[in-house]
Design a protein around this motif. Sequence first.
Motif, PDB file in Angstrom:
ATOM      1  N   LEU B 244      -1.072  39.029  45.018  1.00 29.86           N
ATOM      2  CA  LEU B 244      -2.504  39.324  44.995  1.00 29.86           C
ATOM      3  C   LEU B 244      -3.330  38.063  45.200  1.00 29.86           C
ATOM      4  O   LEU B 244      -4.385  38.080  45.812  1.00 29.86           O
ATOM      5  CB  LEU B 244      -2.870  39.968  43.652  1.00 29.86           C
ATOM      6  CG  LEU B 244      -4.354  40.283  43.439  1.00 29.86           C
ATOM      7  CD1 LEU B 244      -4.826  41.356  44.406  1.00 29.86           C
ATOM      8  CD2 LEU B 244      -4.633  40.702  42.008  1.00 29.86           C
ATOM      9  N   PHE B 245      -2.817  36.940  44.688  1.00 29.84           N
ATOM     10  CA  PHE B 245      -3.712  35.803  44.531  1.00 29.84           C
ATOM     11  C   PHE B 245      -2.973  34.492  44.764  1.00 29.84           C
ATOM     12  O   PHE B 245      -1.768  34.382  44.516  1.00 29.84           O
ATOM     13  CB  PHE B 245      -4.263  35.845  43.091  1.00 29.84           C
ATOM     14  CG  PHE B 245      -5.380  34.888  42.812  1.00 29.84           C
ATOM     15  CD1 PHE B 245      -6.656  35.125  43.304  1.00 29.84           C
ATOM     16  CD2 PHE B 245      -5.168  33.748  42.042  1.00 29.84           C
ATOM     17  CE1 PHE B 245      -7.691  34.249  43.030  1.00 29.84           C
ATOM     18  CE2 PHE B 245      -6.201  32.867  41.769  1.00 29.84           C
ATOM     19  CZ  PHE B 245      -7.460  33.122  42.267  1.00 29.84           C
ATOM     20  N   THR B 246      -3.702  33.515  45.265  1.00 30.05           N
ATOM     21  CA  THR B 246      -3.203  32.145  45.290  1.00 30.05           C
ATOM     22  C   THR B 246      -4.424  31.236  45.173  1.00 30.05           C
ATOM     23  O   THR B 246      -5.554  31.706  45.238  1.00 30.05           O
ATOM     24  CB  THR B 246      -2.411  31.843  46.576  1.00 30.05           C
ATOM     25  OG1 THR B 246      -1.829  30.540  46.466  1.00 30.05           O
ATOM     26  CG2 THR B 246      -3.316  31.862  47.803  1.00 30.05           C
ATOM     27  N   TYR B 247      -4.205  29.942  44.982  1.00 32.68           N
ATOM     28  CA  TYR B 247      -5.341  29.011  44.946  1.00 32.68           C
ATOM     29  C   TYR B 247      -4.872  27.685  45.540  1.00 32.68           C
ATOM     30  O   TYR B 247      -3.696  27.326  45.414  1.00 32.68           O
ATOM     31  CB  TYR B 247      -5.844  28.810  43.514  1.00 32.68           C
ATOM     32  CG  TYR B 247      -4.767  28.469  42.519  1.00 32.68           C
ATOM     33  CD1 TYR B 247      -4.405  27.146  42.286  1.00 32.68           C
ATOM     34  CD2 TYR B 247      -4.084  29.454  41.823  1.00 32.68           C
ATOM     35  CE1 TYR B 247      -3.400  26.826  41.387  1.00 32.68           C
ATOM     36  CE2 TYR B 247      -3.081  29.144  40.918  1.00 32.68           C
ATOM     37  CZ  TYR B 247      -2.741  27.838  40.710  1.00 32.68           C
ATOM     38  OH  TYR B 247      -1.741  27.513  39.835  1.00 32.68           O
ATOM     39  N   PRO B 248      -5.789  26.970  46.214  1.00 31.58           N
ATOM     40  CA  PRO B 248      -5.370  25.704  46.854  1.00 31.58           C
ATOM     41  C   PRO B 248      -4.909  24.687  45.812  1.00 31.58           C
ATOM     42  O   PRO B 248      -3.767  24.240  45.845  1.00 31.58           O
ATOM     43  CB  PRO B 248      -6.631  25.244  47.572  1.00 31.58           C
ATOM     44  CG  PRO B 248      -7.467  26.466  47.739  1.00 31.58           C
ATOM     45  CD  PRO B 248      -7.180  27.320  46.560  1.00 31.58           C
ATOM     46  N   THR B 249      -5.799  24.290  44.903  1.00 28.66           N
ATOM     47  CA  THR B 249      -5.400  23.477  43.748  1.00 28.66           C
ATOM     48  C   THR B 249      -6.148  24.039  42.542  1.00 28.66           C
ATOM     49  O   THR B 249      -7.097  24.798  42.708  1.00 28.66           O
ATOM     50  CB  THR B 249      -5.786  21.986  43.885  1.00 28.66           C
ATOM     51  OG1 THR B 249      -7.206  21.876  43.709  1.00 28.66           O
ATOM     52  CG2 THR B 249      -5.395  21.409  45.221  1.00 28.66           C
ATOM     53  N   ALA B 250      -5.717  23.645  41.359  1.00 27.69           N
ATOM     54  CA  ALA B 250      -6.363  24.173  40.163  1.00 27.69           C
ATOM     55  C   ALA B 250      -7.835  23.767  40.117  1.00 27.69           C
ATOM     56  O   ALA B 250      -8.646  24.422  39.475  1.00 27.69           O
ATOM     57  CB  ALA B 250      -5.631  23.684  38.921  1.00 27.69           C
ATOM     58  N   THR B 304       2.830  28.884  44.167  1.00 32.08           N
ATOM     59  CA  THR B 304       1.537  28.198  44.278  1.00 32.08           C
ATOM     60  C   THR B 304       1.468  26.857  43.535  1.00 32.08           C
ATOM     61  O   THR B 304       1.025  25.863  44.117  1.00 32.08           O
ATOM     62  CB  THR B 304       0.406  29.136  43.812  1.00 32.08           C
ATOM     63  OG1 THR B 304       0.397  30.278  44.667  1.00 32.08           O
ATOM     64  CG2 THR B 304      -0.944  28.457  43.868  1.00 32.08           C
ATOM     65  N   PRO B 305       1.895  26.774  42.261  1.00 32.94           N
ATOM     66  CA  PRO B 305       1.735  25.496  41.556  1.00 32.94           C
ATOM     67  C   PRO B 305       2.472  24.338  42.231  1.00 32.94           C
ATOM     68  O   PRO B 305       2.043  23.193  42.121  1.00 32.94           O
ATOM     69  CB  PRO B 305       2.334  25.769  40.169  1.00 32.94           C
ATOM     70  CG  PRO B 305       2.312  27.243  40.019  1.00 32.94           C
ATOM     71  CD  PRO B 305       2.478  27.805  41.389  1.00 32.94           C
TER      72      PRO B 305
END
Lengths: 295, 487
Positions: B244-250, B304-305
């Motif tokens: 559902l989701f990812t993020y470039p960096t925190a 992702t992390p």
Amino acid sequence: MEKKKKSGFIIACTAPAIILFIIFMIIPTIDVFRMSMYKWGGYTAEKTFVGFENFKKLSSNPKFYQAFQNSILLIVVVTLVTFCLSLVFASILSREKIKGQNFFRIVFYIPNILSVVVISAIFSAIYDPNQGLLNSFLSLFRGDKEPILWLGSPKLVIYSVAIAMVWQAVGYYMVMYMASMANVPESLYESASLEGAGRVSQFFSITLPLVWTNIRTTLTFFIISTINMSFLMVKAMTSGGPDGASNVFLSYMYQEAYTNSSYGYGMAIGVTVFIFSFALAGILNAVTKRDEIEF
Amino acid sequence: MKMKKVLCTLMAAAMALSVAACGNSGGNAGDTQSAPAEDTNTAEDTSAAEDTAAPEETTEAEAPESDAEGEAQAETGATGTLKVAAVETAYGADMWNEVCAAFEASHEGVTIELTVDKNLEDVITPEMKSGVYPDVILRAVGAASGLTETFVKDNNLVDLTDVLSMTVPGESGTVGDKILPGFVENSICNPYGDGKTYLMPMFYGPCGLFFDQGLFTAKGWEVPETWDEMWELGDKAKEEGIALFTYPTAGYFDAFFYALLHESMGNDKFQEALRYGEGIWDTPEAQQVFDIIEKLATYTESTTPANANDNDFQKNQQLILDDKALFMPNGNWVIGEMAEAPRAEGFEWGFTALPAVTAGGERASYSFFEQVWMPAGAENQDLGKEFIAFLYSDAAAEIFAKSGAVQPIQGMTDKLDGDNKLYYSIYDNGAVAVMDAFAATEAVEGITTRATFFDPVNSLVTGDKTKEDWVNQIKADSDALRAALKE
């Protein structure tokens, strides 16, 4: 009179170096110590003297201890592994007759010529969870289990950095050990083998004691270069992440001094690192002291 | 003999220190890795030469009336050299050269010394340390260097409240009337909460969730409007092997977190939270935000992390382009950033505000904007303010817009076209614009909002921290930050 003239000449010759050294080394070092007593943002002239306040805060900050732990772990692991590997490789390459000796020499030394940015790019590719070399290889044994996050797991990341650092350093120390091993006279090995000593006991009874002075020097190098290199590796590979898990001394110092408007606090970290590395090098030097063996 | 001994000791000390000092030099690496000086873009050479000739001629002709001339010039501001320093971002440096040339053309006798650089701090810091400051600086809060934050924390800014009531040069309206509502009245521009404006809003861009519109069309999925719908979609996508989701960096969670907090709390409590209000993180509204992020962590693409660092973050953005994850929080710069990247067939950028916390509730989108400000050490303060007012003129806005830099000026969004229209019209379609950030504090050693609030998301995803660990850290650090708040 003659003596006076001579010492005057010596002073005149060394003065430029000493003056430059004082300006560029001693004064900045003293300045680091002085700045660690201030609260200062780093960009403007506004400073407040706070005494040892920065050190007090440092001693109660878990993030600093995390960075401290990581640094010590790296110093121990990287030093031990690199030391053993490079000694073994050096003795194999200098004592044994193997095909392609020069080839191996070059291969081992190449990582040392590469810039840290290139090394971290290489290792980022190796550690990539989906297409990386390491996970692809491991999937032969593990099957389709969840990929291992070499740079993503807070528990693993520091070891991943350590592996890259070992790979980078082995060649350099190997060359240093090889240089001093080449000086060990062949006759010692000959007589030892006549007495029936095997390769392993030759290594421990002849090679190791005779390159001991060299080893002691490299131990100091290990400490200094691990502290410095770990910063570069971490900065280029993980930016201290995930969640600060790969922060080391200097990356934490950088983070505080240059991104958290706490330059003085950053300098306090610098002072701590300075004293720590000095002390560690001193201790190592004392512990490894042996009577020099002449040949 | 004694002399010799002293010398020997000195040199031995020198050697010992040089070995030890190496241990220290690493920390300065960032400083020395500054961009080459050639990169620094000085407009002074190009435009200054022609313009400086003009005032000389006038002084010759009107020599006896030099007083009158001085008065006349005071009306339009002042003459002299204005030092402007701007960071070079994706918009490029040309627009700054053009704007400065336009200002010089409309203000006789003014020369602008322009510094535009990607590593602005490295270029201007040495001079600032010796007490020579640029008059006007464009640099946003939230940059890694913390340049703007440091000036805010040190109370080192010129009060720009009166710029708002200044008439825009060459126009009839005031600056304050021209700026879109909300962009000045927030905790970034009024960092001390005293009703005074110290930073002026410049280029802005909406942040929200980016996705592949083509994938949604092909699968017949609707873009979720509430978080409940979001989880449903997450389960559906999971069956197809899409996260559902990812993020470039925190770090990208800042805009996300602010918007979600605003949705859940409403503006009053949101403002309290930004000032680290006591007990605010225990309120059900705040807990709701933590719950959503905790749940979102379980829906996040599992690798992702590993790539959530400055080096590899584009691999996470690539997950969206490859249809391996549905949503990521980002700003519109991502389109330029990933312009060359390969993508799934039929890929088309989509952009939405955050889903609402309750059905029919508020949907928020954080508005990232850059700021222009004057350090307290600026010498030409009047001229600097005149320059800032000029930046809001139609002439300047047009130059900026040509490079894709959009200012929060009335009527600006009507002039946009193409992709830009999609992003900037998000607020016309009912999304609430959130613009604030955590309140300014004195520097608190060892605590950064990023490390406290956003970085732990990585550990939530890997399962190395629980929501409770995270919230407890937020509470403890909030106490320290609250105590250091600027009054």
